[in-house]
Design a protein around this motif. Structure first.
Motif, PDB file in Angstrom:
ATOM      1  N   GLN A 133      25.053  26.629  34.713  1.00 18.05           N
ATOM      2  CA  GLN A 133      25.499  27.626  35.699  1.00 18.05           C
ATOM      3  C   GLN A 133      25.309  27.145  37.126  1.00 18.05           C
ATOM      4  O   GLN A 133      26.115  27.439  37.994  1.00 18.05           O
ATOM      5  CB  GLN A 133      24.706  28.911  35.516  1.00 18.05           C
ATOM      6  CG  GLN A 133      25.342  29.880  34.533  1.00 18.05           C
ATOM      7  CD  GLN A 133      24.493  31.133  34.437  1.00 18.05           C
ATOM      8  OE1 GLN A 133      24.218  31.789  35.431  1.00 18.05           O
ATOM      9  NE2 GLN A 133      24.055  31.451  33.238  1.00 18.05           N
ATOM     10  N   VAL A 134      24.210  26.450  37.366  1.00 15.21           N
ATOM     11  CA  VAL A 134      23.954  25.986  38.738  1.00 15.21           C
ATOM     12  C   VAL A 134      24.606  24.613  38.994  1.00 15.21           C
ATOM     13  O   VAL A 134      24.384  24.008  40.037  1.00 15.21           O
ATOM     14  CB  VAL A 134      22.439  25.929  39.072  1.00 15.21           C
ATOM     15  CG1 VAL A 134      21.819  27.307  39.001  1.00 15.21           C
ATOM     16  CG2 VAL A 134      21.699  24.957  38.170  1.00 15.21           C
ATOM     17  N   LEU A 161      17.259  32.373  37.734  1.00 16.69           N
ATOM     18  CA  LEU A 161      18.297  32.972  36.881  1.00 16.69           C
ATOM     19  C   LEU A 161      17.780  33.308  35.494  1.00 16.69           C
ATOM     20  O   LEU A 161      18.139  34.342  34.926  1.00 16.69           O
ATOM     21  CB  LEU A 161      19.490  32.013  36.735  1.00 16.69           C
ATOM     22  CG  LEU A 161      20.410  31.855  37.936  1.00 16.69           C
ATOM     23  CD1 LEU A 161      21.546  30.915  37.596  1.00 16.69           C
ATOM     24  CD2 LEU A 161      20.947  33.211  38.353  1.00 16.69           C
ATOM     25  N   GLU A 191      28.002  33.590  44.207  1.00 17.69           N
ATOM     26  CA  GLU A 191      28.729  33.696  42.944  1.00 17.69           C
ATOM     27  C   GLU A 191      27.843  34.360  41.875  1.00 17.69           C
ATOM     28  O   GLU A 191      28.281  35.286  41.181  1.00 17.69           O
ATOM     29  CB  GLU A 191      29.105  32.276  42.503  1.00 17.69           C
ATOM     30  CG  GLU A 191      30.216  32.203  41.485  1.00 17.69           C
ATOM     31  CD  GLU A 191      30.399  30.753  41.025  1.00 17.69           C
ATOM     32  OE1 GLU A 191      30.561  29.881  41.895  1.00 17.69           O
ATOM     33  OE2 GLU A 191      30.333  30.523  39.808  1.00 17.69           O
ATOM     34  N   THR A 192      26.595  33.885  41.791  1.00 13.62           N
ATOM     35  CA  THR A 192      25.643  34.452  40.826  1.00 13.62           C
ATOM     36  C   THR A 192      25.395  35.918  41.144  1.00 13.62           C
ATOM     37  O   THR A 192      25.353  36.768  40.243  1.00 13.62           O
ATOM     38  CB  THR A 192      24.297  33.682  40.915  1.00 13.62           C
ATOM     39  OG1 THR A 192      24.582  32.300  40.898  1.00 13.62           O
ATOM     40  CG2 THR A 192      23.376  34.024  39.789  1.00 13.62           C
ATOM     41  N   LYS A 195      28.422  37.961  40.008  1.00 11.46           N
ATOM     42  CA  LYS A 195      28.538  38.037  38.547  1.00 11.46           C
ATOM     43  C   LYS A 195      27.525  39.021  37.966  1.00 11.46           C
ATOM     44  O   LYS A 195      27.820  39.728  37.016  1.00 11.46           O
ATOM     45  CB  LYS A 195      28.262  36.649  37.942  1.00 11.46           C
ATOM     46  CG  LYS A 195      29.498  35.823  37.706  1.00 11.46           C
ATOM     47  CD  LYS A 195      29.101  34.578  36.936  1.00 11.46           C
ATOM     48  CE  LYS A 195      30.123  33.474  37.168  1.00 11.46           C
ATOM     49  NZ  LYS A 195      29.591  32.164  36.804  1.00 11.46           N
ATOM     50  N   ARG A 196      26.315  39.020  38.518  1.00  9.60           N
ATOM     51  CA  ARG A 196      25.238  39.818  37.918  1.00  9.60           C
ATOM     52  C   ARG A 196      24.981  41.136  38.654  1.00  9.60           C
ATOM     53  O   ARG A 196      24.033  41.843  38.299  1.00  9.60           O
ATOM     54  CB  ARG A 196      23.946  38.992  37.877  1.00  9.60           C
ATOM     55  CG  ARG A 196      24.117  37.725  37.067  1.00  9.60           C
ATOM     56  CD  ARG A 196      22.795  37.049  36.875  1.00  9.60           C
ATOM     57  NE  ARG A 196      22.952  35.828  36.094  1.00  9.60           N
ATOM     58  CZ  ARG A 196      22.030  35.354  35.277  1.00  9.60           C
ATOM     59  NH1 ARG A 196      20.887  35.965  35.146  1.00  9.60           N
ATOM     60  NH2 ARG A 196      22.240  34.237  34.601  1.00  9.60           N
TER      61      ARG A 196
END
Lengths: 245, 252
Positions: A133-134, A161, A191-192, A195-196
């Motif tokens: 993811q990163v 994360l 972005e993270t 998404k979350r």
């Protein structure tokens, strides 16, 4: 979700409080950048959110419950829900990338499991997914001290994360990185965050980054809140008010 | 540090006085070396070496290594957890810090020789009291040295472990131990080397090993065996120093 009510922090022996009478609240989905000169109280402010820094006056509330009224167990619960990244990455030296990421699960596991490194295969899989993811392209078994600054910060983000956080805190996470890497790290954080659907509160010196990525900017000067608004409301005049002597 | 300042004159003067005083106290007199020949004559008696007893002396050397190894390893195993209580940043409470530091100081202040003499009354002659004497003193020494390493460790990883919600002791252990481990190993191998020399002294009070043989050979004027003992001791220290360096190199 997170509320500051008349929060002040005064360090022992200091003449003035590091932060003074802050009243703020943060809701899910907000990507907040905190601006201010060095010593303005940004780090103290960030550390009050997850209780790393106890407050001298006022209260920090999570879902209407004050941190100071919580039990030790509840405080640990808050911390494991909060992913935090630091300017100097704060990774554990002489441990590998994947081992460092797995330490993000320490709050969820029993002491003996942490001590013996008893992680399930699904937890190890999650760590590998966090690496992907990163967008970290190094061997998971590589020691972290052999990575570049940008790679180290990606490991730190992956560690945050894996906590499956509700809140993301950053204490000047890009201050020791070059501008290109800093922007890529910020993109990754945003972005993270999206998404979350997190609450993200990030200290930053670069006004350009704050204006580009934040949905809300707050600014501190000598511990006082001097701006709280949208990035487009942040103008030259405000810039001067924060940074001029 | 490098440039001479006026204020340092007093320090310099104090140092000269202390050196002068110590020279008088210790009857320090280089002219006594004029009888240097005596030493040469004495050393000449050490050769040729008597290698007939080499297998037995080698076995005694292994016993010395075993005493020193156990004394250092058990010392480290006890010192490691204690050192976290003896460090300001991890003790958790000033009282625990003070008590642990005091306990370590006490263990450090009693020489192994004295521990050995006391333990003889209960444990009798042999290597076992020597091991315990070295363990006790090493807990004091290693505990202090490791606690200082803990205090000097980078706080960043500790903060990160607090931030993920780890239990305090687990956080401290994981954040600090990897940072200090190479230095802990250095200290361990140094103490192992010191323990070899200490076990020689403990040989004087019946602790066994090559130290006891050295003492017996000296007292019975068997100088050609003394030279073998000394050679074996030198080899042991050099090998341990080399091994320690290699292991530390691998760990770093």
């Amino acid at each position: 979700m997170i509320k500051f009510e008349n929060v002040s922090v005064k360090y022992p022996g200091a003449a003035e409080p590091a932060i003074k009478d802050l009243n703020l609240s943060f809701e899910r989905g907000e990507f907040v950048c905190v601006l201010g000169r060095s010593g303005a109280g940004k780090s103290t402010f960030i550390r009050c959110i997850n209780g790393l820094q106890p407050v001298s006056e006022g209260t920090v509330k999570w879902n209407e419950k004050s941190l100071s009224d919580m039990t030790h167990k509840e405080n640990l619960e808050i911390r494991r829900k909060t992913g935090m990244i630091f300017q100097q990455f704060n990774l554990i030296p002489r441990m590998s990338v994947v081992q460092n990421i797995l330490t993000g699960l320490f709050g969820y596991k029993k002491s003996y499991q942490n001590l013996l490194g008893l992680f399930s295969s699904s937890e190890r899989m999650t760590a590998i997914e966090a690496i992907q993811q990163v967008e970290l392209t190094v061997e998971p078994t590589r020691r972290v001290e052999n990575l570049s600054g940008g790679q180290k910060q990606r490991v730190a983000i992956a560690r945050a994360l894996i906590q499956n956080p509700k809140v993301f805190l950053g204490d000047e996470p890009v201050a020791s990185l070059d501008p290109g890497t800093a922007e890529r790290i910020f993109s990754l954080l945003k972005e993270t965050h999206s998404k979350r659907n997190l609450v993200s509160i990030i200290n930053v010196h670069d006004v350009g980054l704050a204006k580009k990525f934040a949905t809300r900017i707050i600014a501190l000067r000598e511990g006082k809140l001097i701006f709280d608004g949208l990035p487009e409301q942040f103008n030259e005049e405000m810039y001067a008010a924060i940074y001029n002597q | 540090m490098v440039w001479f300042k006026k204020g340092q004159f007093f320090v310099f003067l104090t140092l000269i006085v202390l050196v002068g005083f110590s020279l008088r106290m210790t009857e320090f007199d280089l002219s006594k070396f004029q009888d240097f020949e005596n030493m040469g004559d004495f050393l000449a008696k050490w050769f040729p070496m008597n290698t007939e007893s080499l297998p037995y002396l080698f076995q005694e050397s292994l016993l010395t290594i075993a005493i020193a190894f156990l004394g250092s390893l058990f010392g480290l195993l006890f010192a490691l957890p204690l050192s976290f209580f003896a460090a300001r940043n991890t003790s958790g409470h000033r009282f625990i810090f003070t008590i642990t530091r005091f306990f370590l100081s006490f263990l450090r202040s009693v020489p192994e020789f004295v521990f050995g003499l006391i333990l003889l009354t209960t444990l009798g002659l042999g290597p076992f009291p020597a091991v315990i004497a070295i363990v006790l003193h090493n807990i004091g020494v290693l505990g202090k040295l490791i606690s200082e390493l803990i205090e000097a460790a980078d706080k960043g990883p500790m903060e990160a472990m607090s931030a993920v919600g780890a239990q305090r002791w687990i956080g401290n252990l994981f954040a600090i131990l990897p940072q200090i481990w190479p230095n802990v190993l250095s200290q361990f191998f140094y103490r192992f080397e010191v323990a070899i020399r200490t076990s020689l002294i403990l040989g004087l009070i019946g602790g066994g090993g090559i130290g006891q043989q050295l003492f017996i050979h000296f007292k019975t004027f068997q100088y050609q065996l003394v030279s073998v003992d000394v050679l074996l001791i030198m080899l042991m220290v050099i090998i341990i120093d080399y091994m320690g360096g290699k292991i530390r190199e691998k760990v770093i």
